[in-house]
Design a protein around this motif. Structure first.
Motif, PDB file in Angstrom:
ATOM      1  N   VAL A  24      22.265  26.927  40.451  1.00 10.27           N
ATOM      2  CA  VAL A  24      23.491  26.294  39.965  1.00 10.27           C
ATOM      3  C   VAL A  24      24.595  27.356  39.934  1.00 10.27           C
ATOM      4  O   VAL A  24      24.357  28.499  39.536  1.00 10.27           O
ATOM      5  N   LEU A  25      25.806  26.961  40.348  1.00  8.84           N
ATOM      6  CA  LEU A  25      26.934  27.893  40.327  1.00  8.84           C
ATOM      7  C   LEU A  25      27.740  27.717  39.047  1.00  8.84           C
ATOM      8  O   LEU A  25      27.909  26.594  38.560  1.00  8.84           O
ATOM      9  N   PRO A  26      28.258  28.804  38.480  1.00 11.39           N
ATOM     10  CA  PRO A  26      29.135  28.692  37.310  1.00 11.39           C
ATOM     11  C   PRO A  26      30.386  27.896  37.653  1.00 11.39           C
ATOM     12  O   PRO A  26      30.879  27.938  38.785  1.00 11.39           O
ATOM     13  N   ASP A  27      30.887  27.184  36.689  1.00 12.17           N
ATOM     14  CA  ASP A  27      32.072  26.353  36.895  1.00 12.17           C
ATOM     15  C   ASP A  27      33.336  27.168  36.632  1.00 12.17           C
ATOM     16  O   ASP A  27      33.976  27.033  35.593  1.00 12.17           O
ATOM     17  N   GLU A  28      33.675  28.016  37.587  1.00  8.41           N
ATOM     18  CA  GLU A  28      34.889  28.807  37.441  1.00  8.41           C
ATOM     19  C   GLU A  28      35.371  29.266  38.807  1.00  8.41           C
ATOM     20  O   GLU A  28      34.661  29.174  39.818  1.00  8.41           O
ATOM     21  N   LYS A  29      36.583  29.781  38.873  1.00 10.88           N
ATOM     22  CA  LYS A  29      37.175  30.231  40.132  1.00 10.88           C
ATOM     23  C   LYS A  29      36.353  31.384  40.726  1.00 10.88           C
ATOM     24  O   LYS A  29      35.860  32.240  40.000  1.00 10.88           O
ATOM     25  N   ASP A  30      36.226  31.385  42.050  1.00 12.11           N
ATOM     26  CA  ASP A  30      35.506  32.437  42.795  1.00 12.11           C
ATOM     27  C   ASP A  30      34.030  32.536  42.408  1.00 12.11           C
ATOM     28  O   ASP A  30      33.407  33.584  42.570  1.00 12.11           O
ATOM     29  N   SER A  31      33.452  31.438  41.909  1.00 14.44           N
ATOM     30  CA  SER A  31      32.062  31.510  41.468  1.00 14.44           C
ATOM     31  C   SER A  31      31.115  31.773  42.636  1.00 14.44           C
ATOM     32  O   SER A  31      30.106  32.463  42.481  1.00 14.44           O
ATOM     33  N   VAL A  32      31.442  31.251  43.828  1.00 12.46           N
ATOM     34  CA  VAL A  32      30.577  31.465  44.988  1.00 12.46           C
ATOM     35  C   VAL A  32      30.530  32.945  45.357  1.00 12.46           C
ATOM     36  O   VAL A  32      29.464  33.535  45.546  1.00 12.46           O
ATOM     37  N   LEU A  33      31.716  33.562  45.452  1.00 12.40           N
ATOM     38  CA  LEU A  33      31.769  34.975  45.826  1.00 12.40           C
ATOM     39  C   LEU A  33      31.142  35.865  44.749  1.00 12.40           C
ATOM     40  O   LEU A  33      30.470  36.852  45.058  1.00 12.40           O
TER      41      LEU A  33
END
Length: 443
Positions: A192-201
């Motif tokens: 699961v990815l965090p729900d914030e800007k640039d979370s993928v990077l």
């Protein structure tokens, strides 16, 4: 990770060959794990736990799996071909040699200062009134120089194993001390990815940062230095490599637990970089007392100093390999660099190129401890560092799918998949590193 189970028919078959993997042979994996996981990796994992709790636990674990595939590929090349990794790179064209030379010169200069500073920080925190940080850094650099200069691989491995034991005890103790919520931890294994800007990077950065440096390339040299020089050691190498990154996984997961429980739950932020670990020791002292804080600083020192002496030894071996190949070309004695048998002999640990690079890692970087790190040099260092891991992953794909590797030891679908994923991951991180630099101020 190749899906082959070929017989022990590689180079150097006259040497004694165990037919089964055994725990008593473990060694190079411990060295690569200790060297690859520096203070920066622990800080990055700690901050991930601080910011996102257990959400990115899966990314830390995946990072270890990616590094298993890279180190296994490097070790398999050395054992299957009897040639060193640098010799394999050189067979791909002169561009690999130019990249390696520029990389080890600039990277080594800046890394030397960073490693000495990182090793000096916990000592200054333990003994605050003795001397300034730069002098502690110089002391650790000199100790590392003398230790690697006068000892061969066997002693080096034993000392690294002791320091890894200290790292292991400290990090696991802290993970247990903060009383992790195991239900949340298991939930963190779901991607699961965090729900914030640039979370993928940010997530890719955590995956790529778990023990990923030039020391992954040095693993094959340590395999040879251990005396493993032919395919009869392939099963042993694979067990050794997996132990290495299971150990790495325990280190980083333990620090993520500490970040999640001690910092995230209390909404406490720490600085990025090595100084964040000094801040953590202050927090540990308030929460659990002086003894726990000091124990952590001892573990911090073990983490930093293993990275220092690991690079001092492993990258110096790679540099000696480069110089030996260049020397043979100049005198017309053939183009091949060190063979696995030559590395195993230990003679190159006493060679002039080996010791020259040791001196390069130690003395010129001391200038940076007094003057600070020049802006332009740091940008070049960052770009080269980011470029090395995709270079390693993609050249290993090239080498291990070509006629340079005996057919039975070439990549299978799993190895190709993991190395390709690793190469693409590091390529994305490299592009991000380049675009994040302040190029307008560079010129």
């Amino acid at each position: 990770m190749a899906e082959t189970t070929g017989s022990a028919t590689g180079t150097g078959d006259a040497a004694p060959r165990p037919r089964k993997s055994s725990w008593k042979y473990i060694g190079p994996g411990i060295v690569v794990a200790a060297t690859g996981v520096g203070a920066g990796d622990l800080v990055a994992t700690l901050i991930a736990g601080s910011n996102f709790g257990y959400t990115l636990l899966w990314a830390a674990v995946l990072g270890c799996v990616v590094k298993i595939s890279l180190a296994e590929a490097a070790g398999r090349w050395h054992l299957a071909t009897g040639r060193t990794l640098f010799d394999g790179w050189a067979s791909l064209g002169r561009w690999t040699t130019w990249f390696f030379v520029v990389y080890v010169v600039i990277w080594g200069y800046v890394y030397g200062a960073a490693a000495m500073s990182s090793s000096g920080l916990p000592l200054q925190a333990l003994f605050p009134d003795v001397m300034e940080l730069k002098w502690w850094g110089i002391l650790t650099g000199l100790v590392g120089l003398v230790f690697v200069w006068f000892n061969k691989y066997a002693v080096f491995e034993k000392v690294m194993t002791v320091l890894v034991g200290i790292m292991f005890v400290v990090t696991v103790y802290l993970a247990v001390r903060v009383t992790p919520h195991l239900g949340d931890a298991f939930a963190g294994l779901l991607p699961v990815l965090p729900d914030e800007k640039d979370s993928v990077l940010n997530t890719l950065g955590l995956i790529g940062g778990v023990g990923g440096t030039i020391t992954l390339a040095a693993y094959g040299y340590w395999v040879n230095a251990k005396g493993w020089t032919n395919t009869g050691w392939m099963k042993v190498m694979r067990l050794d490599n997996r132990v290495a990154y299971i150990t790495t996984g325990i280190f980083v997961v333990s620090m993520l637990f500490v970040g999640a429980e001690l910092l995230h739950s209390a909404n406490v932020a720490i600085a990025s970089g090595d100084k964040g670990l000094v801040q953590l020791s202050d927090i540990l002292e308030k929460e659990y007392g002086d003894a726990t804080a000091k124990l952590f600083l001892v573990g911090f020192f073990a983490t930093s100093f293993t990275s220092l002496i690991g690079v001092w030894h492993g990258v110096s071996l790679m540099f000696a390999d480069f110089v030996e190949r260049y020397r043979k070309q100049r005198v017309g004695a053939g183009s091949q660099a060190l063979t696995g048998e030559e590395v195993a002999s230990g003679t190159h640990e006493k060679s002039v190129p080996f010791r020259a690079y040791l001196l390069w890692l130690t003395f010129p970087p001391m200038i940076l401890l007094f003057q600070g790190q020049p802006f332009r040099l740091i940008i070049i260092y960052g770009v080269l560092g980011a470029a090395f891991m995709p270079f390693l992953a993609l050249t290993l794909v090239w080498l291990l799918n070509s006629a340079r590797t005996p057919r039975e030891w070439r990549n299978g679908w799993l190895s190709n998949g993991m190395l390709t994923i690793a190469g693409l991951l590091f390529l994305v991180l490299c592009v991000k590193q380049i675009t994040d630099q302040d190029w307008s101020s560079f010129f």
